[in-house]
Design a protein around this motif. Sequence first.
Motif, short mmCIF file in Angstrom:
data_model
loop_
_atom_site.label_atom_id
_atom_site.label_comp_id
_atom_site.label_asym_id
_atom_site.label_seq_id
_atom_site.Cartn_x
_atom_site.Cartn_y
_atom_site.Cartn_z
N UNK A 28 57.41 -47.78 -62.71
CA UNK A 28 57.68 -49.23 -63.43
C UNK A 28 58.57 -48.75 -64.51
N UNK A 29 59.26 -49.99 -64.83
CA UNK A 29 60.43 -50.07 -65.90
C UNK A 29 59.58 -50.02 -67.30
N UNK A 30 58.41 -50.68 -67.19
CA UNK A 30 57.71 -50.86 -68.38
C UNK A 30 56.06 -51.13 -68.42
N UNK A 31 55.78 -51.21 -67.05
CA UNK A 31 54.32 -51.77 -66.96
C UNK A 31 53.32 -50.40 -67.25
N UNK A 32 52.16 -50.49 -67.88
CA UNK A 32 51.11 -49.41 -67.68
C UNK A 32 50.16 -49.79 -66.65
N UNK A 33 49.79 -48.82 -66.08
CA UNK A 33 48.70 -49.11 -64.78
C UNK A 33 47.50 -48.73 -65.40
N UNK A 34 46.51 -49.44 -65.53
CA UNK A 34 45.08 -49.09 -65.77
C UNK A 34 44.17 -49.31 -64.30
N UNK A 35 43.99 -48.03 -63.93
CA UNK A 35 43.48 -47.88 -62.52
C UNK A 35 41.99 -47.80 -62.57
N UNK A 36 41.26 -48.58 -61.74
CA UNK A 36 40.00 -48.46 -61.34
C UNK A 36 39.53 -48.76 -59.93
N UNK A 37 38.62 -48.56 -59.23
CA UNK A 37 37.99 -49.16 -58.02
C UNK A 37 37.28 -50.35 -58.38
N UNK A 38 37.19 -50.98 -57.20
CA UNK A 38 36.25 -52.46 -57.47
C UNK A 38 34.84 -52.05 -57.71
N UNK A 39 34.26 -51.02 -57.15
CA UNK A 39 33.02 -50.55 -57.26
C UNK A 39 32.73 -49.49 -58.25
#
Length: 513
Positions: A245-256
Motif C-alpha cells: 500500500x501507499x500509506x495503509x498499515x495492515x493490522x491482521x488477525x483471523x476472525x476466531x
Amino acid sequence: MDEKVYKEYFYDATGFDTQDGGYKELETPDVEPNPIDILNLLKPDQETDTDIYYTVCAQTGETQILPGEKTKTWGYNNSILGKTIVFPVGKHIHVTLQNRLPEVTTFHWHGLNVSGPYVDGGCHAPVYPGEDKQIDFTLNQPAATNWLHAHPCPATAEQVYNGLATMVIVTDEHEASLNLPRTYGVDDIPVVLQDRTFHEHNQLDYRADYDPDGVLGVTPLINGTVNAYFDVTAPKIRLRLLNGANRREWRLHFDDDLEFDQISGDGSLLPHPVHFTKLMLSCAERADIVVDFSKYQAGDEVILYSDDTPILTFRIKEFTNDRHTEVPENLIDIKAPEVDPETPVRKVSMSGMDEAVMMDHKKFKMDRIDAEQPVGLAQYWDVTNTNGRKGGMIHPFHCHGMSFLVISRNGHEPYANEYGYKDTVAVNPSETVRILVRFDLAGLYMYHCHILEHEDGGMMAQIETYVPGEPRKHYELMTMDKLMKAFSEERGIPEDELWLPGMDSYHKMHMEM
C-alpha cells in the motif's frame, strides 16, 4: 525457544494511521466473492546451470476489478501488479526491462542486495517509453520475499497506485532444505495487500485522492482482487504477506483468533518462528506466516481481517495435498557483523508530516549525495522519528541495496519478529531505532520513509558506498529538470502546468528538488 503467543500489536497505538485526520476506514464492497488471483509465476526466457534470463515489461492494461466497466491499470507482464518473479541465489541473472507505458518509469528491486543506482532501479535509472534496457547481477543474500515497484520520484506513489508492483521471491539451498509449505499456488500463496478508491466508471483518480501524508483507499485489494477468497486444500498454508500500500498499515488477525507462526521477515527467515494472533505490517514490510487449518472441516470458513474489516476468506475444502510440512524450531543462524567501537554512529532523522516531511533535516535533492560509507564497514545507524507522540505518525524507514539488523528500540530489545534481516523498519513517534548496516557493493543508494507520498514529498536522502583505496565511481544522476522535461513531453503538458505527486510539498515549503 520462545513459546509465547503475541496477542497485541507491538506498535504505539498513538501513531497508528487510524489517528490521522485523513484516515479512511476500509469498506468491503457489496460484490460477489471472487477467487484470489494467485499471480502466476513469470517464466524465464532461458535458463542454464549458471544463468537465468527474464523479460519484465511495464505495460498498460484494463482489469475487471468491480462489476461493470474495467479499470484502467498498469502492471508488469500483466494488466495489474505482475507475475511473481523467482531469483535463485548464486545464478547470474539477466533482466530485460521494457517500458511500454506512456511515460518514463524505473524498476526498483526492493530488498535485493544489488549495485546502485542503475541496477537497483531508483530515480537515476530511467527507462523511457518504448525503451528496453539490460541489467544483470548475481545475488548473495538469504532467501526472502521481496518485491519490484516503480520508483521515478516524485511520481513513485502515482505509478504504484496505478498497479506497478509485484512480488519477487529469492530462493536458496538452505531455505529449500526446510520442510516448509512450498507448492506455489497450493500451500505457498502470495498475498499483496493494497487499498484503492474507485471513482466514476470504476476508474482510479490518484489526484482526486491525493493526500501529502499518504493516499488511503477505501476498498481492500488482495492481489488486485476485491472480496477475495482462497480454497484451502492443504492443512498448512504459507502466506507471503506484502504490504504494497501507499500509506495503509495492515493490522491482521483471523476472525476466531487463530494462532499462526511468522517464519520470515523482509530479508531472511527468522532465527525461530514467532507465534501470533495479531500482526501489524507497515508500508513495504513483508512477513511469511504459516497457518495451520488442520482443525477445521470441509465447508468451514476462516476470515482474515485488517482491524474490523474482512479482507480474505479461506474456504476449507477436503485436504487433497497431504504432504507433511513442519515449521522447525530453528530456521536460520543469524550472525551479526562486528562493529569497531571506534566507528561513529550515523544519526538519521525522519521529521515532519504533510508537506513538511524531511530526511536528515533536508528535503531530497536528486543530484545531492548526503552521506557515504565504505563497503564492508559495519556501522550502527540511529534512526529517529522526531514526530511527537501526540499527533505524530509511524514512519517506515527503508534503505536500498542491503539488509540490516534491528539492534534496539529506544535502547530496549527489538520486537520479537525483528531478529532476522530487514530492509524496512517502522519507527514509532519519538522513538530511535538502532540498526546495524553493512553494504557489500559500491554504489549510490536511497534511504527514505516508505509512505510513498512522503518519499515523493522529500523524506528521502542518498548515500554513496565506496571501496577504500579504489577510485570513486562517477554516476550520471537524474535531475528534476530532466525529469520534468520528460514528463512534460510524454503527457503533452507545458512544464508550468505539470502536476507530479509530491511537488506540492516542495512548492508549499518554497524549496526546489
